[in-house]
Design an enzyme around this catalytic site. Structure first.
Site, PDB file in Angstrom:
ATOM      1  N   LYS A 147       0.919  -1.101  -0.107  1.00 24.13           N
ATOM      2  CA  LYS A 147      -0.153  -0.035   0.072  1.00 24.13           C
ATOM      3  C   LYS A 147       0.718   1.329  -0.113  1.00 24.13           C
ATOM      4  O   LYS A 147       1.968   1.091   0.479  1.00 24.13           O
ATOM      5  CB  LYS A 147      -0.693   0.098   1.307  1.00 24.13           C
ATOM      6  CG  LYS A 147       0.010  -0.047   2.391  1.00 24.13           C
ATOM      7  CD  LYS A 147      -1.026   0.478   3.817  1.00 24.13           C
ATOM      8  CE  LYS A 147      -1.012   1.956   4.070  1.00 24.13           C
ATOM      9  NZ  LYS A 147       0.170   2.335   4.608  1.00 24.13           N
ATOM     10  N   HIS A 177      -1.231  -4.599   6.050  1.00 26.22           N
ATOM     11  CA  HIS A 177      -0.864  -5.286   7.124  1.00 26.22           C
ATOM     12  C   HIS A 177      -1.760  -5.481   8.459  1.00 26.22           C
ATOM     13  O   HIS A 177      -1.495  -6.354   9.276  1.00 26.22           O
ATOM     14  CB  HIS A 177       0.893  -5.108   7.710  1.00 26.22           C
ATOM     15  CG  HIS A 177       0.744  -3.796   8.479  1.00 26.22           C
ATOM     16  ND1 HIS A 177       0.869  -2.639   8.077  1.00 26.22           N
ATOM     17  CD2 HIS A 177       0.802  -3.673   9.926  1.00 26.22           C
ATOM     18  CE1 HIS A 177       0.777  -1.720   9.013  1.00 26.22           C
ATOM     19  NE2 HIS A 177       0.830  -2.359  10.143  1.00 26.22           N
ATOM     20  N   LYS A 181      -3.295  -8.730  11.282  1.00 24.30           N
ATOM     21  CA  LYS A 181      -3.245  -8.811  12.977  1.00 24.30           C
ATOM     22  C   LYS A 181      -3.989  -9.978  13.646  1.00 24.30           C
ATOM     23  O   LYS A 181      -5.218 -10.051  13.087  1.00 24.30           O
ATOM     24  CB  LYS A 181      -3.398  -7.364  13.421  1.00 24.30           C
ATOM     25  CG  LYS A 181      -2.471  -6.341  13.247  1.00 24.30           C
ATOM     26  CD  LYS A 181      -3.001  -5.045  13.691  1.00 24.30           C
ATOM     27  CE  LYS A 181      -1.952  -3.787  13.210  1.00 24.30           C
ATOM     28  NZ  LYS A 181      -0.693  -3.696  14.049  1.00 24.30           N
ATOM     29  N   GLU A 215      -1.847   7.182  16.790  1.00 20.29           N
ATOM     30  CA  GLU A 215      -0.385   6.756  16.999  1.00 20.29           C
ATOM     31  C   GLU A 215       0.213   7.970  17.854  1.00 20.29           C
ATOM     32  O   GLU A 215      -0.021   9.137  17.652  1.00 20.29           O
ATOM     33  CB  GLU A 215       0.097   6.867  15.708  1.00 20.29           C
ATOM     34  CG  GLU A 215      -0.375   5.743  14.831  1.00 20.29           C
ATOM     35  CD  GLU A 215       0.451   5.572  13.512  1.00 20.29           C
ATOM     36  OE1 GLU A 215       1.301   4.561  13.542  1.00 20.29           O
ATOM     37  OE2 GLU A 215       0.217   6.088  12.572  1.00 20.29           O
ATOM     38  N   ASP A 234      -2.660   7.268   3.818  1.00 21.44           N
ATOM     39  CA  ASP A 234      -1.565   6.247   4.659  1.00 21.44           C
ATOM     40  C   ASP A 234      -2.637   5.541   5.586  1.00 21.44           C
ATOM     41  O   ASP A 234      -2.200   4.157   5.592  1.00 21.44           O
ATOM     42  CB  ASP A 234      -0.767   7.346   5.379  1.00 21.44           C
ATOM     43  CG  ASP A 234       0.126   6.273   6.116  1.00 21.44           C
ATOM     44  OD1 ASP A 234       0.627   5.347   5.359  1.00 21.44           O
ATOM     45  OD2 ASP A 234       0.863   6.608   7.324  1.00 21.44           O
ATOM     46  N   HIS A 239      -5.966   0.939   5.886  1.00 17.98           N
ATOM     47  CA  HIS A 239      -6.286  -0.183   7.262  1.00 17.98           C
ATOM     48  C   HIS A 239      -7.684   0.114   7.726  1.00 17.98           C
ATOM     49  O   HIS A 239      -8.325  -0.999   8.240  1.00 17.98           O
ATOM     50  CB  HIS A 239      -5.278   0.435   8.339  1.00 17.98           C
ATOM     51  CG  HIS A 239      -3.885   0.234   7.787  1.00 17.98           C
ATOM     52  ND1 HIS A 239      -3.266  -0.777   7.181  1.00 17.98           N
ATOM     53  CD2 HIS A 239      -2.592   1.023   8.224  1.00 17.98           C
ATOM     54  CE1 HIS A 239      -2.043  -0.667   6.832  1.00 17.98           C
ATOM     55  NE2 HIS A 239      -1.587   0.421   7.329  1.00 17.98           N
ATOM     56  N   LYS A 325      -0.978  11.093  13.934  1.00 21.90           N
ATOM     57  CA  LYS A 325       0.297  11.199  14.465  1.00 21.90           C
ATOM     58  C   LYS A 325       0.267  12.072  15.461  1.00 21.90           C
ATOM     59  O   LYS A 325      -0.322  13.088  15.634  1.00 21.90           O
ATOM     60  CB  LYS A 325       1.206  11.283  13.256  1.00 21.90           C
ATOM     61  CG  LYS A 325       1.294  10.554  12.056  1.00 21.90           C
ATOM     62  CD  LYS A 325       1.977   9.162  12.240  1.00 21.90           C
ATOM     63  CE  LYS A 325       1.988   8.328  10.840  1.00 21.90           C
ATOM     64  NZ  LYS A 325       1.919   7.276  11.130  1.00 21.90           N
TER      65      LYS A 325
HETATM   66  C1  BG6 Z   1       1.964   1.677   8.185  1.00 16.35           C
HETATM   67  C2  BG6 Z   1       1.893   3.406   7.877  1.00 16.35           C
HETATM   68  O1  BG6 Z   1       0.974   1.433   7.124  1.00 16.35           O
HETATM   69  O2  BG6 Z   1       1.084   1.573   9.207  1.00 16.35           O
HETATM   70  C3  BG6 Z   1       2.631   4.151   9.143  1.00 16.35           C
HETATM   71  O3  BG6 Z   1       2.619   3.764   6.676  1.00 16.35           O
HETATM   72  C4  BG6 Z   1       1.877   3.723  10.242  1.00 16.35           C
HETATM   73  O4  BG6 Z   1       2.281   5.432   9.014  1.00 16.35           O
HETATM   74  C5  BG6 Z   1       1.830   2.195  10.537  1.00 16.35           C
HETATM   75  O5  BG6 Z   1       2.613   4.107  11.503  1.00 16.35           O
HETATM   76  C6  BG6 Z   1       1.028   1.661  11.542  1.00 16.35           C
HETATM   77  O6  BG6 Z   1       1.302   0.367  11.834  1.00 16.35           O
HETATM   78  P1  BG6 Z   1       1.060  -0.432  13.133  1.00 16.35           P
HETATM   79  O7  BG6 Z   1       1.010  -1.960  13.145  1.00 16.35           O
HETATM   80  O8  BG6 Z   1       2.345  -0.169  13.831  1.00 16.35           O
HETATM   81  O9  BG6 Z   1      -0.142   0.193  13.894  1.00 16.35           O
END
Ligand code: BG6
Length: 473
Positions: A147, A177, A181, A215, A234, A239, A325
């Site tokens: 992605k 990803h 999970k 985050e 992003d 996600h 963020k």
């Molecule tokens: C990524 C984003 O796909 O996922 C990042 O590009 C983000 O910006 C990350 O921080 C978060 O993944 P996880 O699994 O750490 O929550």
């Protein structure tokens, strides 16, 4: 199950994702005994960042030492390291790559399956795919595509066309990803393996849903990527929308790729085009001073929005999504807010300040937890209510030794040819389509303080409900 013998080719092998996630993840699969009996991993990158085999091995060792769950040592490490090699690839000179893949195939013996992982910036996807097609490497192979998949509907369509000119959809694994999970898979178990959640999983009982992924980290030196991407592309269109698909889908007829993905795509079909009036875009104070960021940047580092589904299960139930963020906490939480009981026998004053209605909170931070929040009578002569929780915790209930990280689980699934947890071209195009009104007419970014929960307007967005985070810790 252990996959057939493989040659895995990692494009973007010198990049951040390979270093942080993919190389440590592949080694963890080796440690867990989940890589094929015989395999080779060929790293690749454009000629100007080409490495020798030994340099690539050294980088992999450093990556595993820094980000891996076990140290790069012992017999398994030695085998893993021996299986690594490097072959540079440029569109006009694929010879080093072809040589490295040929050598890896001979070392494995027989006819190993090829798996290409495209951990490269979106702008480089098309040229890598064309190279794979032109050289014949694509034949019978599988390809994992990172992605973000396009930046809008037109670019996603163009990318799908480029891919489909070389690969059949059955060979394509678009990775997100979050879908790897543990707790996301567990949404399926929770809903469809139990008798008591699913009957209330609908508009008759649920007032609203929250998908909240704040985050704590900032952009961590990824200014170049982030400036051109922003939180909506992003995190949200990828996600969080994919999570929404799992939370909202109808029961699939079976737990295999087609029925599962069909049901998820139906959710996306029922999504109303986003209304910019119900979107909050934010930017943390100090973002414009980060190295590499335009001092007048309009890129959002935060998005909260309301999504509505026009289908029988969810009509009238708002879904509130938030991610950003530099927020107060790093969390991954889905909350289902339940409706009030039909009759209130307890005077409001007795409910205690801030008491909420019932909530089901699915916390999918690794290793994850599920809690139901409800009201109980507090001990004492007066009828006073107090909030209580019933909690299931993965860490307390299971030995998480078998747990795989999102990427690990998905790379394994791709080697096994299971597309269930990968996204499909029709679904992705639909998600860009519903996003078009927002992309065409984005509201201005509003500043927020680092360490907060975003611009103040997020509380009005969700009113009359309340964000379940930060919650009672
Ligand atoms: C990524 C984003 O796909 O996922 C990042 O590009 C983000 O910006 C990350 O921080 C978060 O993944 P996880 O699994 O750490 O929550």
């Amino acid at each position: 199950p252990v996959p057939d013998d493989h040659v895995i080719v990692l494009f973007g092998a010198t990049g951040d994702l390979a270093r942080r996630k993919l190389l440590p993840g592949l080694f963890h699969l080796a440690k867990a005994g989940l890589l094929p009996a015989r395999y080779r991993i060929v790293g690749s990158a454009p000629a100007q960042s080409a490495l020798s085999d030994d340099e690539f091995r050294k980088r992999a060792r450093e990556a595993v030492a820094e980000f891996g769950s076990s140290k790069p040592e012992g017999k398994v490490w030695q085998e893993f390291e021996d299986a690594l090699s490097f072959g540079a690839a440029d569109p006009d000179d694929p010879a080093p790559l072809l040589a490295a893949v040929g050598e890896a195939e001979r070392a494995v013996g027989g006819s190993p399956r090829r798996l290409f992982h495209l951990a490269v910036p979106p702008a480089a996807f098309a040229s890598v795919i064309e190279t794979l097609g032109a050289t014949g490497l694509a034949e019978d192979a599988r390809v994992i595509v990172e992605k973000p998949f396009g930046t809008d509907l037109a670019s996603a369509r163009a990318l799908n066309a480029t891919i489909h000119a070389v690969f059949d959809e059955s060979q394509v694994f678009r990775i997100d990803h979050f879908l790897g999970k543990e707790s996301v898979d567990n949404i399926l178990a929770l809903r469809f393996a139990n008798g008591f959640f699913e009957p209330v999983w609908n508009r008759d009982h649920i007032s609203h849903v929250q998908i909240d992924v704040p985050e704590r980290i900032g952009i961590e030196g990824r200014a170049q990527f982030f400036e051109g991407t922003g939180t909506f592309r992003d995190m949200i269109v990828t996600h969080l929308f994919q999570l929404l698909g799992f939370v909202a889908m109808e029961p699939p007829t079976a737990l295999s790729a087609k029925p599962l993905r069909d049901e998820k795509e139906k959710v996306f079909q029922s999504m109303r085009p986003l209304d910019p009036a119900h979107v909050v875009r934010g930017q943390y104070a100090g973002y414009r001073e980060e190295p590499g960021v335009d001092p007048h940047s309009d890129t959002e580092t935060f998005v909260a929005l309301r999504v509505e589904l026009d289908n029988w299960r969810w009509a009238g139930v708002p879904f509130y999504l938030r991610s950003g963020k530099s927020l107060a906490q790093g969390r991954h939480v889905v909350t289902l807010g339940f409706r009030e009981p039909a009759l209130r026998m307890f005077p409001m004053a007795a409910r205690g300040h801030g008491a909420r209605n019932n909530e089901l909170v699915i916390d999918f931070d690794d290793p994850g937890r599920i809690a139901t929040r409800f009201l109980v009578k507090a001990p004492g002569p007066a009828m006073r209510l107090s909030e209580a929780d019933m909690v299931f915790s993965y860490a307390e209930s299971f030995n998480s030794i078998h747990a795989l990280e999102g990427y690990e689980r998905l790379i394994l699934d791709a080697m096994l040819g299971d597309q269930s947890l990968f996204t499909r071209s029709d679904g992705i195009e639909r998600l860009w389509e519903v996003s078009t009104p927002l992309l065409d007419d984005p509201p201005p970014v509003e500043p927020y303080a680092p360490g907060s929960w975003g611009p103040d307007r997020v509380n009005r967005l969700i009113s009359p409900y309340h964000w379940s985070l930060p919650g009672r810790q």
